[in-house]
Scaffold this active site. Structure first.
Site, short mmCIF file in Angstrom:
data_model
loop_
_atom_site.label_atom_id
_atom_site.label_comp_id
_atom_site.label_asym_id
_atom_site.label_seq_id
_atom_site.Cartn_x
_atom_site.Cartn_y
_atom_site.Cartn_z
CG ASP A 142 27.78 -34.65 -15.77
OD1 ASP A 142 26.91 -35.02 -14.97
OD2 ASP A 142 28.58 -35.41 -16.35
CE LYS A 196 31.84 -35.21 -9.38
NZ LYS A 196 33.12 -35.81 -9.22
N GLY A 231 30.15 -33.72 -20.01
CA GLY A 231 31.21 -32.87 -20.53
C GLY A 231 32.22 -33.70 -21.31
N GLY A 232 32.78 -33.12 -22.38
CA GLY A 232 33.83 -33.80 -23.14
C GLY A 232 33.30 -35.05 -23.81
CG MET A 243 39.05 -34.95 -12.98
SD MET A 243 38.14 -36.41 -12.50
CE MET A 243 38.85 -37.64 -13.56
N GLY A 278 39.63 -24.77 -21.22
CA GLY A 278 40.14 -25.03 -22.56
C GLY A 278 39.05 -25.04 -23.62
N1 SAH Z 1 34.75 -36.56 -19.96
C1 SAH Z 1 35.49 -35.34 -19.83
C2 SAH Z 1 36.42 -35.37 -18.64
C3 SAH Z 1 35.73 -35.51 -17.33
S1 SAH Z 1 36.80 -35.39 -15.98
C4 SAH Z 1 36.25 -35.04 -21.13
O1 SAH Z 1 36.32 -35.91 -22.01
O2 SAH Z 1 36.72 -33.90 -21.29
C5 SAH Z 1 36.73 -33.66 -15.63
C6 SAH Z 1 38.07 -33.04 -15.90
O3 SAH Z 1 38.21 -32.78 -17.28
C7 SAH Z 1 38.27 -31.70 -15.24
O4 SAH Z 1 38.69 -31.85 -13.90
C8 SAH Z 1 39.36 -31.11 -16.10
O5 SAH Z 1 40.61 -31.64 -15.78
C9 SAH Z 1 39.00 -31.63 -17.47
N2 SAH Z 1 38.23 -30.66 -18.26
C10 SAH Z 1 36.95 -30.74 -18.64
N3 SAH Z 1 36.62 -29.69 -19.41
C11 SAH Z 1 37.72 -28.93 -19.51
C12 SAH Z 1 38.04 -27.72 -20.19
N4 SAH Z 1 37.12 -27.07 -20.92
N5 SAH Z 1 39.29 -27.24 -20.08
C13 SAH Z 1 40.23 -27.88 -19.36
N6 SAH Z 1 39.99 -29.03 -18.71
C14 SAH Z 1 38.76 -29.54 -18.78
#
Ligand code: SAH
Length: 499
Positions: free
Chosen positions: A35, A57, A88-89, A171, A200
């Site tokens: 992603d 995206k 991500g995350g 988001m 962050g």
């Molecule tokens: N699975 C991801 C979230 C996906 S939704 C997780 O666990 O982090 C995507 C949203 O996550 C973004 O629109 C934003 O709100 C948040 N996000 C992802 N990475 C971020 C970061 N480094 N700092 C702040 N917000 C973040």
């Protein structure tokens, strides 16, 4: 046989926050489907031979639709590949990981899930906000504030306010006003502490902390961009006191590391610990020479000293000797001199101790140190790059010492991130570029071409490296000694003073 799909949560962006299991899965991957929010440094861990498929995206671009992502995963697995689906995350928190698993299950593709550090928890942690705290709240709630284009949010604000816990909205930057208005209308105090955190847990993190009623205006004024999250709750009042990240000496500074990937690690890590946003953009590569004849010829003659002028020279010598059916014992009768600590460490990895390390780690000091211990007419065998500097052989020869210079490898200028670097330089986003050798300077200059270097500091190891950098940079600094620690100190001093 069908391969396996491993869903891996990559964390909020920084390589250090990828789990060990995630890194191991990446190292074994034949194909990686990733992603947009996955950090560059993490993508760098993907093995070069693995297939890379971006399904992220980009703003204003259509993302790959979820059903196509599902199909890509199944297709790659059916090709027998070990597939990593990198998100991500965490993969199950608003990452549609559940849908992907359902699809894999329906298609009889085995899967595994390696959770990741979610931004919902990591971003507050890097902003000095503990999401729970016994004095303030005992619950935390993670909510999506994603609204379809033109639609209003479908969030039950009354229930959220009643929960009286910490609220984290993902988001939600576009819908920030709707979120704050919704909470205020549901009866939350306008004085409630709140924050928005952009990027962050990354070196580029920015945050705005404010009471709820002013949050949206302050965030818009500061121009925060996606990815960002909103956090609302009394715990946000701790953000300034517990902020350990913003005060770090290199916080908010972007530093480029140009040394080759296999040796970039220590420097990059030390800079990250100081809070810098580090861009690892290797500008040179070492390419082993296939022609071992010069080494074979040189070994026909006796030499008093073998000389290594870079850590890369040691494995290159081992490799070349192996090509001749020999090993490091071919040097048994020689003493060994190295240019510095790093090269001594490379030698130590093969169980050999350097007999000579100069006090200053450069070619000139190495030459002086050798001249001091060698008799006139003594002989040296230089095992190094074809592009090695001239100072060492010239000074040795001038002192009546014989020099056999054997090229074992080439230093090739090559930079995969040239376009990205040029863009960052042009938009003034880079504070310093680090150079550890003349060839890194030349590799960098070749990669970025005529981009503007004004306002960028070049921090160099060694006088010769600095001389090379002065051709391109107005502001060039040299570390006190030729060590990584002194280079880091030099960067700290320099870019804290600029501004
Ligand atoms: N699975 C991801 C979230 C996906 S939704 C997780 O666990 O982090 C995507 C949203 O996550 C973004 O629109 C934003 O709100 C948040 N996000 C992802 N990475 C971020 C970061 N480094 N700092 C702040 N917000 C973040």
């Amino acid at each position: 046989m069908t391969g396996t799909v491993t869903l891996v949560g990559a964390g909020p962006g920084d390589k250090g926050l990828l789990t060990t299991a995630g890194a191991q899965a990446l190292a074994r991957a034949d194909a990686v489907v990733y992603d947009r929010l996955v950090g560059e440094d993490i993508l760098d861990l993907i093995p070069p031979q693995a297939e890379k498929v971006s399904v992220g995206k980009e703003n204003n671009h259509h993302p790959v639709p979820q059903h196509e992502i599902n199909d890509i995963l199944v297709r790659l697995a059916r090709e027998g590949k070990n597939v990593v689906r990198l998100k991500g995350g965490d993969c199950f928190l608003f990452g549609r990981g559940g849908e992907e698993c359902e699809h894999l299950l329906a298609n009889h593709v085995p899967f595994r899930v390696i959770p990741g550090v979610t931004s919902a928890l990591a971003a507050p942690a890097f902003a000095g906000i503990p999401v729970t705290h016994r004095d303030f709240t005992s619950s935390v709630h993670i909510i999506t504030a994603h609204a379809r284009a033109g639609k209003t949010l479908n969030i039950d604000f009354d229930s959220l306010v009643r929960l009286d816990g910490t609220l984290v909205f993902l988001m939600g930057l576009t819908a920030l006003e709707q979120v704050t208005d919704g909470l205020l209308r549901a009866g939350m105090s306008p004085e409630m502490p709140a924050a928005v955190i952009e990027n962050g847990a990354r070196g580029t993190q920015r945050k705005v902390v404010s009471v709820l009623s002013d949050l949206a205006a302050n965030v818009r004024a500061a121009g925060l961009q996606s990815p960002a999250l909103i956090i609302v709750g009394r715990v946000c009042s701790l953000s300034d006191a517990l902020d350990w990240f913003t005060p770090l000496p290199l916080h908010g500074k972007t530093v480029v590391v140009t040394r080759p990937r296999e040796r970039a690690g220590t420097l990059a890590d030390k800079l990250r610990v100081l809070g810098a946003n580090v861009i690892e953009a290797p500008c040179i590569e070492t390419a082993q020479r296939t022609d071992t004849q010069p080494l074979a010829d040189a070994l026909q003659q006796p030499h008093d000293w073998a000389v290594f002028t870079s850590p890369a020279g040691v494995p290159a010598a081992v490799h070349a000797l192996r090509g001749l059916g020999r090993d490091l014992r071919a040097l048994y009768s020689m003493k060994i001199a190295v240019i510095g600590k790093g090269t001594a460490a490379a030698l130590a990895a093969y169980g050999l101790t350097a007999d000579l390390v100069p006090t200053q780690y450069d070619g000139e000091h190495l030459a002086h140190a050798l001249v001091d211990v060698m008799p006139q007419g003594g002989s040296t065998l230089l095992l190094r790059a074809e592009q090695g500097g001239r100072i060492l052989p010239e000074k040795l020869a001038a002192a009546g010492i014989q020099v056999t210079d054997v090229p074992l490898y080439d230093t090739v200028h090559r930079c995969d991130k040239a376009d990205a670097l040029r863009g960052l330089l042009e938009s003034g986003k880079i504070d310093a570029v680090t150079f550890t050798s003349v060839s890194t300077v030349e590799g960098f200059a070749q990669a970025v071409g005529a981009a503007d270097y004004k306002g960028v500091t070049a921090c160099c190891i060694g006088a010769q490296t600095a001389d090379a950098a002065r051709k391109y940079f107005a502001n060039v600094k040299v570390s006190k000694n030729a060590t990584i620690d002194d280079l880091v100190a030099c960067i700290k001093e320099e870019i804290n003073n600029v501004q």
